[in-house]
Every structure is written in C-alpha cells, then in structure tokens.
Design a protein around this motif. Structure first.
Motif, mmCIF file in Angstrom:
data_model
loop_
_atom_site.group_PDB
_atom_site.id
_atom_site.type_symbol
_atom_site.label_atom_id
_atom_site.label_comp_id
_atom_site.label_asym_id
_atom_site.label_seq_id
_atom_site.Cartn_x
_atom_site.Cartn_y
_atom_site.Cartn_z
ATOM 1 N N ALA A 279 0.842 -1.209 0.000
ATOM 2 C CA ALA A 279 0.000 0.000 0.000
ATOM 3 C C ALA A 279 0.871 1.252 0.000
ATOM 4 O O ALA A 279 1.707 1.440 0.888
ATOM 5 C CB ALA A 279 -0.908 0.002 1.228
ATOM 6 N N VAL A 280 0.667 2.105 -0.996
ATOM 7 C CA VAL A 280 1.487 3.308 -1.165
ATOM 8 C C VAL A 280 0.583 4.535 -1.192
ATOM 9 O O VAL A 280 -0.391 4.582 -1.955
ATOM 10 C CB VAL A 280 2.294 3.222 -2.486
ATOM 11 N N LEU A 281 0.929 5.536 -0.384
ATOM 12 C CA LEU A 281 0.155 6.782 -0.416
ATOM 13 C C LEU A 281 0.550 7.589 -1.655
ATOM 14 O O LEU A 281 1.720 7.935 -1.836
ATOM 15 C CB LEU A 281 0.405 7.587 0.869
ATOM 16 N N ALA A 282 -0.448 7.860 -2.523
ATOM 17 C CA ALA A 282 -0.188 8.544 -3.793
ATOM 18 C C ALA A 282 -0.044 10.055 -3.600
ATOM 19 O O ALA A 282 -0.614 10.621 -2.667
ATOM 20 C CB ALA A 282 -1.335 8.268 -4.771
ATOM 21 N N HIS A 283 0.705 10.663 -4.502
ATOM 22 C CA HIS A 283 0.873 12.129 -4.608
ATOM 23 C C HIS A 283 0.553 12.890 -3.305
ATOM 24 O O HIS A 283 -0.423 13.659 -3.246
ATOM 25 C CB HIS A 283 0.061 12.704 -5.766
ATOM 26 N N ASP B 295 2.744 1.305 3.493
ATOM 27 C CA ASP B 295 4.060 0.679 3.298
ATOM 28 C C ASP B 295 5.020 1.550 2.483
ATOM 29 O O ASP B 295 6.225 1.344 2.506
ATOM 30 C CB ASP B 295 3.913 -0.640 2.514
ATOM 31 N N GLY B 296 4.452 2.459 1.689
ATOM 32 C CA GLY B 296 5.315 3.243 0.809
ATOM 33 C C GLY B 296 4.721 4.608 0.518
ATOM 34 O O GLY B 296 3.525 4.841 0.728
ATOM 35 N N LEU B 297 5.569 5.511 0.026
ATOM 36 C CA LEU B 297 5.142 6.873 -0.266
ATOM 37 C C LEU B 297 5.525 7.210 -1.714
ATOM 38 O O LEU B 297 6.650 6.921 -2.149
ATOM 39 C CB LEU B 297 5.847 7.829 0.704
ATOM 40 N N GLU B 298 4.598 7.835 -2.435
ATOM 41 C CA GLU B 298 4.875 8.232 -3.813
ATOM 42 C C GLU B 298 5.666 9.547 -3.786
ATOM 43 O O GLU B 298 5.103 10.638 -3.898
ATOM 44 C CB GLU B 298 3.581 8.387 -4.612
ATOM 45 N N VAL B 299 6.960 9.384 -3.648
ATOM 46 C CA VAL B 299 7.868 10.519 -3.492
ATOM 47 C C VAL B 299 8.042 11.281 -4.808
ATOM 48 O O VAL B 299 8.118 12.516 -4.821
ATOM 49 C CB VAL B 299 9.227 9.970 -2.984
ATOM 50 N N PHE B 300 8.111 10.529 -5.913
ATOM 51 C CA PHE B 300 8.371 11.136 -7.232
ATOM 52 C C PHE B 300 7.055 11.278 -7.986
ATOM 53 O O PHE B 300 6.363 10.280 -8.252
ATOM 54 C CB PHE B 300 9.345 10.266 -8.039
ATOM 55 N N TYR B 301 6.704 12.513 -8.313
ATOM 56 C CA TYR B 301 5.411 12.780 -8.946
ATOM 57 C C TYR B 301 5.533 14.084 -9.728
ATOM 58 O O TYR B 301 6.208 15.016 -9.276
ATOM 59 C CB TYR B 301 4.320 12.895 -7.858
ATOM 60 N N PRO B 302 4.906 14.195 -10.915
ATOM 61 C CA PRO B 302 5.106 15.395 -11.735
ATOM 62 C C PRO B 302 4.860 16.717 -11.004
ATOM 63 O O PRO B 302 5.558 17.693 -11.247
ATOM 64 C CB PRO B 302 4.096 15.213 -12.877
ATOM 65 N N HIS C 1 5.397 17.376 -7.873
ATOM 66 C CA HIS C 1 6.305 17.617 -6.755
ATOM 67 C C HIS C 1 7.534 18.360 -7.279
ATOM 68 O O HIS C 1 8.181 17.879 -8.213
ATOM 69 C CB HIS C 1 6.784 16.289 -6.144
ATOM 70 N N ASP C 2 7.853 19.522 -6.686
ATOM 71 C CA ASP C 2 9.110 20.162 -7.081
ATOM 72 C C ASP C 2 10.239 19.521 -6.269
ATOM 73 O O ASP C 2 10.005 18.621 -5.465
ATOM 74 C CB ASP C 2 9.031 21.689 -6.921
ATOM 75 N N GLN C 3 11.466 19.997 -6.494
ATOM 76 C CA GLN C 3 12.618 19.340 -5.862
ATOM 77 C C GLN C 3 12.521 19.357 -4.340
ATOM 78 O O GLN C 3 12.816 18.369 -3.657
ATOM 79 C CB GLN C 3 13.904 20.016 -6.314
ATOM 80 N N GLU C 4 12.024 20.466 -3.831
ATOM 81 C CA GLU C 4 11.899 20.601 -2.370
ATOM 82 C C GLU C 4 10.864 19.601 -1.833
ATOM 83 O O GLU C 4 11.078 18.965 -0.803
ATOM 84 C CB GLU C 4 11.481 22.043 -2.070
ATOM 85 N N ASP C 5 9.750 19.466 -2.544
ATOM 86 C CA ASP C 5 8.724 18.491 -2.132
ATOM 87 C C ASP C 5 9.315 17.088 -2.134
ATOM 88 O O ASP C 5 9.114 16.311 -1.197
ATOM 89 C CB ASP C 5 7.533 18.495 -3.100
ATOM 90 N N THR C 6 10.024 16.770 -3.220
ATOM 91 C CA THR C 6 10.587 15.418 -3.355
ATOM 92 C C THR C 6 11.526 15.127 -2.194
ATOM 93 O O THR C 6 11.460 14.055 -1.580
ATOM 94 C CB THR C 6 11.328 15.293 -4.706
#
Ligand code: AMP
Ligand code: MN
Ligand code: MN
Ligand code: MN
Length: 276
Positions: free
Chosen positions: A188-192, A211-218, A220-225
């Motif tokens: 289970a991954v939390l999206a965006h 279980d996981g986090l959607e770290v990389f997403y269009p 998300h800027d660099q700071e968010d990531t």
C-alpha cells in the motif's frame, strides 16, 4: 533504463487500452511499469486473460488506485502486486463501481439543471471500457460539447469539491483500503502526498499502516521530493513514483517516458507474476 509506477488505461479514466499502454511503455524503453486504474483491476485482468502480459520489456506490475473517504481532501492509495482474483477485493470493487454509476447519473442531472445540455450517452462516449465512471469522463464530454475550453476549466467551475455539479460517492476508509491491499498480498502506497495539501494528514495516513510513499510525482518540485524522501525514511517506507499518465493530450505528461523514476526504486515492487 527508467520506470513508471503510476498510469491509467481506458478501463478507468485513461485513453489508451492496456495493450496500447504496454506498447507505448516499450517504445519509451521503460523497464518496470504498473497499471494503476481507479477502483478497478479490469484492465490488468484483461491483459492476463488475453495472455498479453509480456515476460519483460516492460515488466508489468498489477496495480490499482483507490480513493479514500475524506470530507475535504483527496486521499488516493495505490496498491501494487495485488491478487486481482481475490474474492473480497472483487466484491468490494463491485460496490464502489456501482456507487460511481449512480453518482454519474446524479452529476449529469445536476449539469442539466445548471443549463448544460448534456446526456449520459455523451459522457459514456468517453468511457471506453471503463465501468468506473469518473468526473474526468464527464469533463471531457463537457469540453467536446463546447461548454468549456479545457478539462481543468470544467473541474474549476463545476466539478471540484464544493462546486455546483460535484457529487460525493461511496468510498472506502483509509484503514479498509490498507487492509484490503494487505489481504490481497499487495503493497500500500500513499499517492501524490503533495496533492493532499496538508502534511499532518499525510502523516496520519502513513500511521494507519502505509508501506510506501509516492515521493516522485510530476507536481512535486525538488523541495517536495526531498521532504517526502525524508518522511519516507523516517517511517521506514518504500519510495515509489510515477507519471500518473492518462493519455489525455492536454494533461501533462502527454506521453510516456517524459516523467520516470530510477529502476532501483521500481524493482522493489516487482515480484514474479504468478502463473494463472
Ligand atoms: P473521480 O475519481 O471520479 O472523482 O475523478 C477524479 C479524476 O479526475 C482524477 O483521477 C483525475 O484524473 C481527474 N481530475 C481531478 N481533478 C482534476 C483537474 N483539476 N483537472 C483535470 N483533471 C482532474
Ligand atoms: Mn484519473
Ligand atoms: Mn490520484
Ligand atoms: Mn492516478
């Protein structure tokens, strides 16, 4: 090579068929992909049953994207490597899809009352193979009818939460979604997380067993990531990411391969596909 763990087909609100999506991923030289349609695994099932899952190039991870119930925010939870034939999963998804159908009729009725001459048939023209009818299909029909210039304008004016044609539909609670994914052997991954708009809510969802986090997403800027990477590390979560490709020309990314993640993140989500 590169990977992409978030994409939609015409079995939810994407435009491409699952087989065309796989071709597009192959042309974009993606290594791992996950098909994550909203509230349905029918697209993945279609691929299995037509024997269209390639053994590699790309490796295909069965997935889904659930919408959780929340009074104000959009909380989406991705499930990876789920058993698509699990009985409880099938029964639950049938209920959610049913609720989407009655909500779709109500939305069309509201739009008619607002003076837009639109019918259910107009919307269904955009629904492809999808039984999980979405606001996205309604928005595309409104643009085709000439009422608005773009899909996002339709959302801004009438379909967003709080706007005049918004209709709520039955959604599962966060805990139910997480236990359903776990029950079907999935991750289970939390999206965006940025789109939730409040990191305290993000943390409270994580604490419910993500279980996981959607770290990389269009979006998300660099700071968010970087912030979400730190958060993932502090909760010992897997990191994932993807383009959220829908194949809608006006919506970024309009092709696969433009937004990708490193294979080393994606391979953690891939397990040998069970022979069915
Ligand atoms: P639903 O699940 O039926 O509530 O519809 C939500 C879907 O509509 C999302 O998965 C997006 O694909 C799309 N969507 C939501 N907000 C917007 C927006 N502002 N502009 C364009 N598409 C949107
Ligand atoms: Mn969507
Ligand atoms: Mn989403
Ligand atoms: Mn999505």
């Amino acid at each position: 090579m590169a990977s992409d763990l978030h994409m939609h087909t015409n079995y939810s609100d994407g435009v491409l068929s699952p087989e065309d999506l796989i071709d597009a991923a192959r042309n974009a030289k993606l290594r791992y992909i996950a098909i994550t349609d909203h509230d349905t695994v029918d697209g993945v099932m279609h691929l299995y049953e037509s024997n269209l899952i390639p053994s590699r190039n790309p490796y295909v991870i069965p997935g889904i994207e659930f919408s959780a119930h929340h009074p104000e925010r959009s909380i989406h939870i991705l499930g990876y490597n789920i058993d698509i034939y699990n009985r409880v999963l099938r029964d639950t998804l049938n209920e959610v899809v049913e609720a989407r159908w009655s909500r779709f009729s109500q939305m069309v009725e509201k739009l008619q009352q607002l003076g837009y001459a639109i019918t259910e048939a107009d919307v269904l023209r955009f629904a492809g193979e999808s039984k999980a009818i979405s606001r996205s299909h309604v928005a595309q029909a409104m643009v085709a009818k000439g009422f608005f210039p773009t899909v996002s304008k339709v959302f801004d004016e009438v379909l967003e939460k709080g706007k005049p044609a918004y209709v709520h539909h039955y959604r599962l609670e966060v805990e139910e979604i997480i236990s359903l994914i776990h029950e079907t052997g999935g991750i289970a991954v939390l999206a965006h997380p940025k789109l939730i708009g409040d990191d305290d809510i993000v943390k409270s969802v994580i604490q419910q067993g993500i279980d996981g986090l959607e770290v990389f997403y269009p979006q998300h800027d660099q700071e968010d990531t970087e912030r979400y990477m730190e958060l993932a590390k502090s909760y010992n979560l897997l990191m994932s990411g993807g383009s959220d490709f829908h194949g809608i020309p006006s919506r970024f990314p309009n092709e696969l391969g433009i937004f990708t993640i490193e294979d080393s993140y994606a391979e953690k989500f891939y397990q040998e596909i069970k022979q069915l």
